[in-house]
Design a protein around this motif. Sequence first.
Motif, PDB file in Angstrom:
ATOM      1  N   UNK A  13     -47.537  14.150  41.256  1.00 32.13           N
ATOM      2  CA  UNK A  13     -46.740  14.343  40.045  1.00 32.13           C
ATOM      3  C   UNK A  13     -46.044  13.052  39.638  1.00 32.13           C
ATOM      4  N   UNK A  14     -45.493  12.332  40.607  1.00 32.50           N
ATOM      5  CA  UNK A  14     -44.816  11.070  40.304  1.00 32.50           C
ATOM      6  C   UNK A  14     -45.794  10.044  39.748  1.00 32.50           C
ATOM      7  N   UNK A  15     -46.990   9.998  40.317  1.00 32.60           N
ATOM      8  CA  UNK A  15     -48.000   9.063  39.840  1.00 32.60           C
ATOM      9  C   UNK A  15     -48.397   9.387  38.402  1.00 32.60           C
ATOM     10  N   UNK A  16     -48.557  10.657  38.099  1.00 28.98           N
ATOM     11  CA  UNK A  16     -48.909  11.074  36.745  1.00 28.98           C
ATOM     12  C   UNK A  16     -47.825  10.665  35.755  1.00 28.98           C
ATOM     13  N   UNK A  17     -46.581  10.892  36.104  1.00 27.26           N
ATOM     14  CA  UNK A  17     -45.460  10.526  35.229  1.00 27.26           C
ATOM     15  C   UNK A  17     -45.433   9.016  35.027  1.00 27.26           C
TER      16      UNK A  17
END
Length: 52
Positions: A13-17
């Motif tokens: 999720x952090x990578x996507x953001x």
Amino acid sequence: MRRRTEARSRNGEKLTVFIVIALGVVIAPTLLGEGIDDFVGQLASGVTDSSR
């Protein structure tokens, strides 16, 4: 017979953001976006010139 969906990891999720924000900055017509675009363009040009 329903397919079970798996929860995404926090790192995913952090990578996507991060990717979405980074692309937004690069695409947006801001001073920072234009600076990044110029830098990447010069870097690509330098790589192309050095291969000749």
